[in-house]
Scaffold this motif. Structure first.
Motif, PDB file in Angstrom:
ATOM      1  N   LEU A 165     -24.480  -3.653  20.362  1.00 19.63           N
ATOM      2  CA  LEU A 165     -23.830  -2.534  19.672  1.00 19.63           C
ATOM      3  C   LEU A 165     -22.399  -2.337  20.160  1.00 19.63           C
ATOM      4  N   TYR A 166     -22.181  -2.555  21.446  1.00 12.38           N
ATOM      5  CA  TYR A 166     -20.826  -2.431  21.979  1.00 12.38           C
ATOM      6  C   TYR A 166     -19.884  -3.431  21.300  1.00 12.38           C
ATOM      7  N   LEU A 167     -20.398  -4.638  21.061  1.00  7.14           N
ATOM      8  CA  LEU A 167     -19.570  -5.638  20.392  1.00  7.14           C
ATOM      9  C   LEU A 167     -19.375  -5.289  18.917  1.00  7.14           C
ATOM     10  N   ALA A 168     -20.482  -5.036  18.223  1.00  8.09           N
ATOM     11  CA  ALA A 168     -20.408  -4.809  16.780  1.00  8.09           C
ATOM     12  C   ALA A 168     -19.613  -3.560  16.424  1.00  8.09           C
ATOM     13  N   LEU A 169     -19.799  -2.480  17.185  1.00  6.12           N
ATOM     14  CA  LEU A 169     -19.177  -1.201  16.837  1.00  6.12           C
ATOM     15  C   LEU A 169     -17.937  -0.904  17.679  1.00  6.12           C
ATOM     16  N   GLY A 170     -18.075  -1.021  19.005  1.00  2.75           N
ATOM     17  CA  GLY A 170     -16.960  -0.677  19.891  1.00  2.75           C
ATOM     18  C   GLY A 170     -15.770  -1.601  19.740  1.00  2.75           C
ATOM     19  N   ALA A 174     -10.253  -2.646  17.597  1.00  3.14           N
ATOM     20  CA  ALA A 174      -9.325  -3.477  16.824  1.00  3.14           C
ATOM     21  C   ALA A 174      -8.686  -2.694  15.681  1.00  3.14           C
ATOM     22  N   LEU A 175      -9.503  -1.952  14.938  1.00  3.85           N
ATOM     23  CA  LEU A 175      -8.978  -1.219  13.785  1.00  3.85           C
ATOM     24  C   LEU A 175      -8.022  -0.108  14.204  1.00  3.85           C
ATOM     25  N   VAL A 176      -8.426   0.666  15.196  1.00  2.00           N
ATOM     26  CA  VAL A 176      -7.559   1.757  15.665  1.00  2.00           C
ATOM     27  C   VAL A 176      -6.329   1.196  16.361  1.00  2.00           C
ATOM     28  N   GLY A 177      -6.530   0.161  17.156  1.00  2.00           N
ATOM     29  CA  GLY A 177      -5.406  -0.438  17.876  1.00  2.00           C
ATOM     30  C   GLY A 177      -4.338  -0.985  16.944  1.00  2.00           C
ATOM     31  N   LYS A 178      -4.762  -1.604  15.835  1.00  2.00           N
ATOM     32  CA  LYS A 178      -3.799  -2.204  14.918  1.00  2.00           C
ATOM     33  C   LYS A 178      -3.128  -1.172  14.017  1.00  2.00           C
ATOM     34  N   THR A 179      -3.763  -0.016  13.837  1.00  2.00           N
ATOM     35  CA  THR A 179      -3.180   0.983  12.945  1.00  2.00           C
ATOM     36  C   THR A 179      -2.475   2.120  13.686  1.00  2.00           C
ATOM     37  N   LEU A 180      -3.040   2.540  14.815  1.00  2.00           N
ATOM     38  CA  LEU A 180      -2.483   3.689  15.530  1.00  2.00           C
ATOM     39  C   LEU A 180      -1.971   3.341  16.926  1.00  2.00           C
ATOM     40  N   GLY A 181      -2.234   2.115  17.354  1.00  2.00           N
ATOM     41  CA  GLY A 181      -1.876   1.735  18.726  1.00  2.00           C
ATOM     42  C   GLY A 181      -0.378   1.693  18.967  1.00  2.00           C
ATOM     43  N   LYS A 182       0.082   2.539  19.863  1.00  2.00           N
ATOM     44  CA  LYS A 182       1.507   2.584  20.210  1.00  2.00           C
ATOM     45  C   LYS A 182       1.741   2.389  21.700  1.00  2.00           C
ATOM     46  N   HIS A 183       0.698   2.609  22.499  1.00  2.00           N
ATOM     47  CA  HIS A 183       0.843   2.535  23.953  1.00  2.00           C
ATOM     48  C   HIS A 183      -0.036   1.413  24.502  1.00  2.00           C
ATOM     49  N   LYS A 184       0.574   0.498  25.236  1.00  2.00           N
ATOM     50  CA  LYS A 184      -0.151  -0.652  25.768  1.00  2.00           C
ATOM     51  C   LYS A 184      -0.685  -0.383  27.167  1.00  2.00           C
ATOM     52  N   PHE A 214      -2.407  -2.022  30.860  1.00  2.00           N
ATOM     53  CA  PHE A 214      -1.990  -3.112  31.742  1.00  2.00           C
ATOM     54  C   PHE A 214      -2.473  -4.463  31.218  1.00  2.00           C
ATOM     55  N   ALA A 215      -3.560  -4.461  30.429  1.00  2.62           N
ATOM     56  CA  ALA A 215      -4.128  -5.713  29.929  1.00  2.62           C
ATOM     57  C   ALA A 215      -3.501  -6.145  28.605  1.00  2.62           C
ATOM     58  N   GLY A 216      -2.605  -5.317  28.059  1.00  2.00           N
ATOM     59  CA  GLY A 216      -1.946  -5.684  26.814  1.00  2.00           C
ATOM     60  C   GLY A 216      -2.579  -5.106  25.571  1.00  2.00           C
ATOM     61  N   LYS A 217      -3.796  -4.552  25.703  1.00  2.00           N
ATOM     62  CA  LYS A 217      -4.451  -3.911  24.564  1.00  2.00           C
ATOM     63  C   LYS A 217      -3.913  -2.488  24.429  1.00  2.00           C
ATOM     64  N   SER A 218      -4.082  -1.900  23.235  1.00  2.00           N
ATOM     65  CA  SER A 218      -3.572  -0.541  23.051  1.00  2.00           C
ATOM     66  C   SER A 218      -4.508   0.489  23.685  1.00  2.00           C
ATOM     67  N   ILE A 219      -3.914   1.536  24.248  1.00  2.00           N
ATOM     68  CA  ILE A 219      -4.704   2.619  24.851  1.00  2.00           C
ATOM     69  C   ILE A 219      -5.495   3.338  23.771  1.00  2.00           C
ATOM     70  N   GLU A 220      -4.896   3.512  22.592  1.00  2.00           N
ATOM     71  CA  GLU A 220      -5.587   4.184  21.488  1.00  2.00           C
ATOM     72  C   GLU A 220      -6.843   3.407  21.074  1.00  2.00           C
ATOM     73  N   GLY A 221      -6.715   2.074  21.024  1.00  2.00           N
ATOM     74  CA  GLY A 221      -7.873   1.248  20.688  1.00  2.00           C
ATOM     75  C   GLY A 221      -8.959   1.341  21.744  1.00  2.00           C
ATOM     76  N   SER A 222      -8.552   1.360  23.006  1.00  2.00           N
ATOM     77  CA  SER A 222      -9.521   1.460  24.102  1.00  2.00           C
ATOM     78  C   SER A 222     -10.257   2.795  24.082  1.00  2.00           C
ATOM     79  N   ILE A 223      -9.525   3.866  23.771  1.00  2.00           N
ATOM     80  CA  ILE A 223     -10.152   5.191  23.695  1.00  2.00           C
ATOM     81  C   ILE A 223     -11.190   5.217  22.576  1.00  2.00           C
ATOM     82  N   SER A 224     -10.841   4.637  21.438  1.00  2.00           N
ATOM     83  CA  SER A 224     -11.788   4.611  20.317  1.00  2.00           C
ATOM     84  C   SER A 224     -13.009   3.764  20.663  1.00  2.00           C
ATOM     85  N   CYS A 225     -12.787   2.663  21.384  1.00  2.00           N
ATOM     86  CA  CYS A 225     -13.910   1.829  21.829  1.00  2.00           C
ATOM     87  C   CYS A 225     -14.839   2.634  22.726  1.00  2.00           C
ATOM     88  N   PHE A 226     -14.255   3.373  23.662  1.00  2.00           N
ATOM     89  CA  PHE A 226     -15.048   4.178  24.588  1.00  2.00           C
ATOM     90  C   PHE A 226     -15.883   5.215  23.846  1.00  2.00           C
TER      91      PHE A 226
END
Length: 197
Positions: free
Chosen positions: A105-110, A115-125, A127-139
């Motif tokens: 479920l973490y893979l399918a949904l998180g 990816a979707l939030v990061g590509k549309t709303l992600g503005k802050h990177k 340390f790993a290069g991924k967007s903070i907004e995408g990481s928050i949505s994943c969490f």
């Protein structure tokens, strides 16, 4: 208004098809799921070989399934093999069905939410290069999914684990590693919590 890239929507919509083997894993006998995934992997490998051996097939799939195939996958193996192989190895390695189900479920949904939030709303990177907004949505998505499986404390820890694992810039297909690593870390966390009681 922020729009989601159409190809990314298609890809993540297809990504959600992994819920088929998630449901299969939960409701069908384990040997049936293992055989089913093995056959699916074999079919995809045959299709990929055909795609590379016959340029017309490669052009057909890349042109008609945009979003399912990333542009760079026109000349390399599709990520679907990694996703299915990761699921198969996870099922074989780990016996606790709840840990395996959560990792799926973490893979399918998180991962899709990130990816979707990061590509549309992600503005802050991060340390790993991924967007903070995408990481928050994943969490958030992983935490909600975890609540259907674990108590809230374990769901919270599991969501944190999944978010960190998703943020790692894997050199090999992350859809392969995420399932295995998440199931392993959840199993380890469960063992530590039992030992501390």
């Amino acid at each position: 208004m922020v729009s989601v890239p159409k190809d990314e929507l298609k890809r993540k919509g297809f990504h959600l098809c992994t819920l088929i083997y998630v449901l299969g894993y939960w409701y069908l006998p384990k040997p049936v799921v293992i055989w089913g995934l093995s056959i699916a992997i074999a079919l995809v490998i045959i299709l990929e070989i055909l795609r590379f051996k016959v340029p017309v097939c490669n052009n057909f799939f890349c042109n008609n399934f945009k979003g399912f195939y990333r542009p760079e996958e026109a000349k390399k193996v599709s990520g679907l093999i990694g996703t299915l192989s990761g699921a198969l190895i996870t099922i074989i390695l780990f016996q606790n069905r709840h840990m395996v189900l959560a990792s799926f479920l973490y893979l399918a949904l998180g991962d899709s939410a990130a990816a979707l939030v990061g590509k549309t709303l992600g503005k802050h990177k991060s340390f790993a290069g991924k967007s903070i907004e995408g990481s928050i949505s994943c969490f958030v998505v992983c935490f909600i999914a975890g609540l259907f499986i674990f108590n809230w404390k374990f769901a919270l820890a599991g969501a944190l684990i999944a978010t960190v694992v998703e943020a790692i810039p894997w050199k090999i297909n992350d859809n392969f590693w995420m399932q295995i690593v998440n199931a392993g870390l959840l199993t380890l966390l469960s063992g530590v919590m039992l030992w501390m009681k």
